[in-house]
Design a protein around this motif. Structure first.
Motif, PDB file in Angstrom:
ATOM      1  N   MET A   1      37.975  22.041 -44.622  1.00 42.26           N
ATOM      2  CA  MET A   1      38.741  23.015 -43.845  1.00 42.26           C
ATOM      3  C   MET A   1      38.454  24.401 -44.369  1.00 42.26           C
ATOM      4  SD  MET A   1      42.869  23.307 -43.414  1.00 42.26           S
ATOM      5  CE  MET A   1      43.060  23.940 -45.057  1.00 42.26           C
ATOM      6  N   ASN A   2      38.339  25.389 -43.469  1.00 38.28           N
ATOM      7  CA  ASN A   2      38.154  26.774 -43.850  1.00 38.28           C
ATOM      8  C   ASN A   2      39.406  27.556 -43.472  1.00 38.28           C
ATOM      9  OD1 ASN A   2      35.272  26.768 -44.673  1.00 38.28           O
ATOM     10  ND2 ASN A   2      35.080  25.954 -42.611  1.00 38.28           N
ATOM     11  N   VAL A   3      39.963  28.302 -44.381  1.00 38.65           N
ATOM     12  CA  VAL A   3      41.145  29.111 -44.106  1.00 38.65           C
ATOM     13  C   VAL A   3      40.845  30.531 -44.519  1.00 38.65           C
ATOM     14  CG1 VAL A   3      43.602  29.396 -44.503  1.00 38.65           C
ATOM     15  CG2 VAL A   3      42.616  27.117 -44.544  1.00 38.65           C
ATOM     16  N   HIS A   4      41.082  31.481 -43.611  1.00 40.43           N
ATOM     17  CA  HIS A   4      40.767  32.883 -43.859  1.00 40.43           C
ATOM     18  C   HIS A   4      42.026  33.718 -43.643  1.00 40.43           C
ATOM     19  CE1 HIS A   4      38.719  36.647 -43.998  1.00 40.43           C
ATOM     20  NE2 HIS A   4      38.795  36.878 -42.703  1.00 40.43           N
ATOM     21  N   VAL A   5      42.407  34.538 -44.615  1.00 40.48           N
ATOM     22  CA  VAL A   5      43.580  35.408 -44.563  1.00 40.48           C
ATOM     23  C   VAL A   5      44.849  34.571 -44.652  1.00 40.48           C
ATOM     24  CG1 VAL A   5      44.650  37.370 -43.390  1.00 40.48           C
ATOM     25  CG2 VAL A   5      42.230  37.018 -43.181  1.00 40.48           C
ATOM     26  N   GLU A   6      45.993  35.235 -44.643  1.00 39.61           N
ATOM     27  CA  GLU A   6      47.282  34.597 -44.888  1.00 39.61           C
ATOM     28  C   GLU A   6      47.795  33.906 -43.632  1.00 39.61           C
ATOM     29  OE1 GLU A   6      47.698  38.432 -43.063  1.00 39.61           O
ATOM     30  OE2 GLU A   6      46.667  37.753 -44.853  1.00 39.61           O
ATOM     31  N   PRO A   7      48.765  32.934 -43.800  1.00 44.19           N
ATOM     32  CA  PRO A   7      49.339  32.276 -42.632  1.00 44.19           C
ATOM     33  C   PRO A   7      50.024  33.273 -41.718  1.00 44.19           C
ATOM     34  CG  PRO A   7      49.849  31.071 -44.637  1.00 44.19           C
ATOM     35  CD  PRO A   7      49.257  32.383 -45.061  1.00 44.19           C
ATOM     36  N   GLY A   8      50.289  32.796 -40.507  1.00 44.32           N
ATOM     37  CA  GLY A   8      50.901  33.675 -39.512  1.00 44.32           C
ATOM     38  C   GLY A   8      49.837  34.247 -38.624  1.00 44.32           C
ATOM     39  N   ALA A  93      38.398  26.341 -30.172  1.00 42.76           N
ATOM     40  CA  ALA A  93      37.051  25.852 -29.896  1.00 42.76           C
ATOM     41  C   ALA A  93      36.987  24.373 -30.236  1.00 42.76           C
ATOM     42  CB  ALA A  93      36.015  26.630 -30.695  1.00 42.76           C
ATOM     43  N   ALA A  94      36.649  23.546 -29.249  1.00 44.54           N
ATOM     44  CA  ALA A  94      36.648  22.097 -29.443  1.00 44.54           C
ATOM     45  C   ALA A  94      35.373  21.591 -30.103  1.00 44.54           C
ATOM     46  CB  ALA A  94      36.852  21.391 -28.099  1.00 44.54           C
ATOM     47  N   GLU A  95      34.509  22.503 -30.546  1.00 47.17           N
ATOM     48  CA  GLU A  95      33.247  22.118 -31.196  1.00 47.17           C
ATOM     49  C   GLU A  95      32.699  23.364 -31.868  1.00 47.17           C
ATOM     50  OE1 GLU A  95      28.805  21.356 -31.248  1.00 47.17           O
ATOM     51  OE2 GLU A  95      29.931  22.920 -30.233  1.00 47.17           O
ATOM     52  N   LEU A  96      31.947  23.204 -32.938  1.00 49.41           N
ATOM     53  CA  LEU A  96      31.547  24.344 -33.754  1.00 49.41           C
ATOM     54  C   LEU A  96      30.744  25.374 -32.980  1.00 49.41           C
ATOM     55  CD1 LEU A  96      31.642  25.606 -36.551  1.00 49.41           C
ATOM     56  CD2 LEU A  96      29.528  24.390 -37.102  1.00 49.41           C
ATOM     57  N   MET A  97      29.773  24.934 -32.181  1.00 49.73           N
ATOM     58  CA  MET A  97      28.954  25.890 -31.446  1.00 49.73           C
ATOM     59  C   MET A  97      29.751  26.596 -30.350  1.00 49.73           C
ATOM     60  SD  MET A  97      26.116  26.258 -32.839  1.00 49.73           S
ATOM     61  CE  MET A  97      25.451  25.481 -34.301  1.00 49.73           C
ATOM     62  N   GLU A  98      30.844  25.981 -29.885  1.00 51.86           N
ATOM     63  CA  GLU A  98      31.715  26.672 -28.942  1.00 51.86           C
ATOM     64  C   GLU A  98      32.405  27.852 -29.622  1.00 51.86           C
ATOM     65  OE1 GLU A  98      32.013  26.129 -25.518  1.00 51.86           O
ATOM     66  OE2 GLU A  98      30.205  25.046 -26.082  1.00 51.86           O
ATOM     67  N   SER A 117      37.057  23.075 -34.279  1.00 55.68           N
ATOM     68  CA  SER A 117      36.655  21.813 -34.888  1.00 55.68           C
ATOM     69  C   SER A 117      35.274  21.999 -35.491  1.00 55.68           C
ATOM     70  CB  SER A 117      36.622  20.691 -33.848  1.00 55.68           C
ATOM     71  OG  SER A 117      36.211  19.479 -34.445  1.00 55.68           O
ATOM     72  N   SER A 118      35.082  21.481 -36.703  1.00 54.99           N
ATOM     73  CA  SER A 118      33.812  21.690 -37.399  1.00 54.99           C
ATOM     74  C   SER A 118      32.748  20.674 -37.018  1.00 54.99           C
ATOM     75  CB  SER A 118      34.041  21.626 -38.913  1.00 54.99           C
ATOM     76  OG  SER A 118      34.551  20.356 -39.281  1.00 54.99           O
ATOM     77  N   HIS A 119      33.084  19.675 -36.167  1.00 58.04           N
ATOM     78  CA  HIS A 119      32.093  18.660 -35.825  1.00 58.04           C
ATOM     79  C   HIS A 119      31.106  19.234 -34.797  1.00 58.04           C
ATOM     80  CE1 HIS A 119      34.212  18.202 -32.017  1.00 58.04           C
ATOM     81  NE2 HIS A 119      33.240  17.417 -31.606  1.00 58.04           N
ATOM     82  N   ARG A 120      30.035  18.499 -34.560  1.00 59.24           N
ATOM     83  CA  ARG A 120      29.033  18.923 -33.598  1.00 59.24           C
ATOM     84  C   ARG A 120      28.928  17.912 -32.461  1.00 59.24           C
ATOM     85  NH1 ARG A 120      25.026  21.844 -33.733  1.00 59.24           N
ATOM     86  NH2 ARG A 120      25.635  21.758 -31.558  1.00 59.24           N
ATOM     87  N   PHE A 151      40.619  32.267 -39.673  1.00 59.53           N
ATOM     88  CA  PHE A 151      39.725  31.205 -39.207  1.00 59.53           C
ATOM     89  C   PHE A 151      40.206  29.894 -39.793  1.00 59.53           C
ATOM     90  CE2 PHE A 151      35.490  28.946 -39.915  1.00 59.53           C
ATOM     91  CZ  PHE A 151      35.544  28.325 -38.669  1.00 59.53           C
ATOM     92  N   LEU A 152      40.584  28.962 -38.934  1.00 57.59           N
ATOM     93  CA  LEU A 152      41.041  27.639 -39.349  1.00 57.59           C
ATOM     94  C   LEU A 152      40.077  26.602 -38.789  1.00 57.59           C
ATOM     95  CD1 LEU A 152      44.840  28.051 -38.531  1.00 57.59           C
ATOM     96  CD2 LEU A 152      43.669  28.585 -40.663  1.00 57.59           C
ATOM     97  N   SER A 153      39.563  25.752 -39.648  1.00 54.27           N
ATOM     98  CA  SER A 153      38.557  24.790 -39.201  1.00 54.27           C
ATOM     99  C   SER A 153      38.713  23.467 -39.926  1.00 54.27           C
ATOM    100  CB  SER A 153      37.147  25.345 -39.441  1.00 54.27           C
ATOM    101  OG  SER A 153      36.169  24.399 -39.085  1.00 54.27           O
ATOM    102  N   ALA A 154      38.565  22.379 -39.182  1.00 53.85           N
ATOM    103  CA  ALA A 154      38.558  21.026 -39.731  1.00 53.85           C
ATOM    104  C   ALA A 154      37.862  20.133 -38.720  1.00 53.85           C
ATOM    105  CB  ALA A 154      39.978  20.536 -40.006  1.00 53.85           C
TER     106      ALA A 154
END
Length: 520
Positions: A1-8, A93-98, A117-120, A151-154
């Motif tokens: 998971m990628n997290v950027h900056v504070e929550p909110g 984004a339902a897919e990384l390239m999206e 989502s980080s999947h391809r 940026f939130l990603s999993a």
């Protein structure tokens, strides 16, 4: 998971309007997520408008869904029909390239919470490329971090499948976990319950998506070290005598140069699964020849052995009608299909296979003498061609369709006596003999010769095109041998052969090689 900056996150732009863009490929449930967001907002006192612009490619292509919402008031608001660059609060984004497409279109800015989502899900262009056409996801991750407020990603696809649902539910959970909308988690869950369809699995996937973006310990991003864990070797079962033979083969593989042992074990597993233990012994016999050449050269990197271990395994496990049938009737394949489509073991599943073998492929699974006769006589070949000229849809969930494929798979013990095997072995032995001869004078060139086997893959027309490119690349050897840069040139030719299906880049590269000065 990628997290950027504070929550909110953003709670609305001008006049309190919250703007969301959902980017998804057809079939990923982007419309479902949009309908849930609309229902959620309306249930909580918001006026909502949603629009969508579908693509026109397979499965509707890449679609942009756009939602604007504003707290209900005395006047009916006028809302936009399309997202504007630099003016979107939340992007899903339902897919990384999206996610990359959203950034490219300017939808992601310093005010945007980006959830991806980080999947391809590989595009047609990526899958159709003769070589490795898969795009690198690392630049997308870097751009997402730099362009967005958060940026939130999993891997939301994986967590959805693990909970028996689809990515729309886990994406909705990630939206709730981001805190970017002014609604409680319970309101999101109530929306799913109100939908009345697949509520249990959807709620489970929702919870998993929520946790994926709120977990305290981030997981490695795609492409980073530690992102994947090698699968454990499967437990070997069977008669004691066969397990003893397998252990002996594994011991032989472990005596190869250390850098090549992992590849040799994988190759050994592949060829034994393809044929039998004796085939595995033949595989190691061939690899050990190159291991001896590696040791004789004084090189310690094991590059020649490793290249041989990979290339020989692929050459010995060529795709033929028997292999295709074998893979289609395996119980493991049935389990995989059921898992992918979300059908339980006790449920009925209809599976239709489309099969269209060419007459040459039918002759290839005949005994060598008969197959050669049929190919050499037009009348006999014409009969085979008429019988198999039309493609067939085979229902393998029924005995009528399953048994013929099962019978084809049962021909595996006879494979060594068939025409295709004789042709494959003859071609392989000529290629390996060339690599062995060259290794005595140019170790690096011999490695590149072995690596050229990656040009040959698939079956039918795909195999024929790959084999043609393979032969054309190696046809340049007489012009390259003796040159200090021979290995580099052969590598360039192989890369050119992988650029396009028609081989135009290879034609140009071969013309360039023909103009090189003769080695001195």
């Amino acid at each position: 998971m990628n997290v950027h900056v504070e929550p909110g996150g953003a709670r609305g732009g001008a006049a309190g309007v919250i703007k969301l863009a959902i980017l998804a490929v057809g079939g990923q449930g982007g419309g479902v997520v949009t309908s849930w967001i609309v229902a959620l907002a309306e249930a909580n006192g918001y006026y909502v408008q949603s629009t969508s612009v579908p693509g026109v490619a397979q499965r509707t292509g890449a679609t942009i869904y756009y939602v604007e919402m504003v707290p209900e008031g005395e006047a009916t608001p006028i809302l936009s029909l399309m997202p504007a660059a630099g003016d979107v609060d939340i992007v899903l984004a339902a897919e990384l390239m999206e996610a990359g497409r959203a950034i490219q279109r300017g939808f992601v800015s310093a005010q945007t919470t980006l959830i991806a989502s980080s999947h391809r899900a590989y595009a047609v262009a990526e899958k159709a490329a003769p070589g490795t056409g898969i795009l690198d996801g690392a630049p997308i991750l870097e751009a997402a971090e730099a362009a967005s407020l958060r940026f939130l990603s999993a891997d939301l696809e994986r967590v959805a499948v693990a909970n028996g649902s689809v990515i729309s539910a886990s994406l909705f959970g990630a939206l709730a976990g981001s805190g970017a909308l002014p609604f409680a988690k319970e309101a999101f869950e109530a929306t799913i319950r109100a939908s009345g369809k697949g509520v249990g699995p959807s709620l489970a996937a929702f919870a998993a998506g929520f946790e994926a973006v709120t977990a305290s310990a981030p997981t490695p991003a795609m492409g980073e070290a530690g992102a994947t864990t090698p699968a454990e070797a499967p437990e070997v079962t069977g008669p004691a005598a066969l397990r003893s033979e397998w252990a002996a083969l594994c011991a032989r593989a472990d005596e190869l140069p250390s850098a090549a042992r992992t590849m040799a074990r994988r190759g050994l597993e592949k060829v034994v699964d393809y044929q039998d233990l004796l085939y595995g012994a033949e595989y190691l016999d061939r690899v050990e020849i190159f291991a001896a050449l590696d040791r004789a050269s004084g090189r310690t990197d094991g590059a020649l052995t490793e290249a041989a271990a990979k290339a020989i395994a692929n050459a010995m496990a060529y795709d033929d009608v028997i292999r295709v049938a074998d893979l289609k009737v395996r119980a493991s394949r049935d389990r995989r299909v059921r898992r992918e489509v979300g059908v339980g073991v006790g449920a009925l599943l209809n599976v239709t296979e489309y099969m269209h073998p060419r007459a040459e492929e039918i002759c290839a699974v005949m005994p060598a003498g008969i197959g050669t006769y049929v190919l050499g006589h037009r009348w006999a070949y014409g009969i085979v061609e008429r019988l198999f000229s039309n493609g067939r849809r085979v229902r393998t969930d029924r005995l009528r369709g399953f048994l013929p494929l099962y019978g084809l798979a049962a021909l595996r013990p006879m494979r060594r006596r068939l025409l295709r095997h004789r042709a494959e072995v003859a071609h392989m032995e000529a290629w390996l003999a060339t690599a062995q001869r060259v290794a005595a004078s140019d170790h690096d060139l011999a490695v590149e010769i072995l690596r050229c086997r990656r040009l040959v893959k698939g079956y039918s027309d795909t195999h024929a095109r790959g084999l043609s490119k393979f032969d054309r690349v190696l046809s340049a050897l007489p012009l390259l041998e003796g040159r200090a840069d021979a290995a580099a040139w052969l590598s360039r030719l192989r890369a050119a052969a992988l650029v396009d299906e028609a081989g135009e880049a290879l034609d140009g590269a071969l013309k360039t090689v023909a103009t090189l000065d003769a080695p001195t």
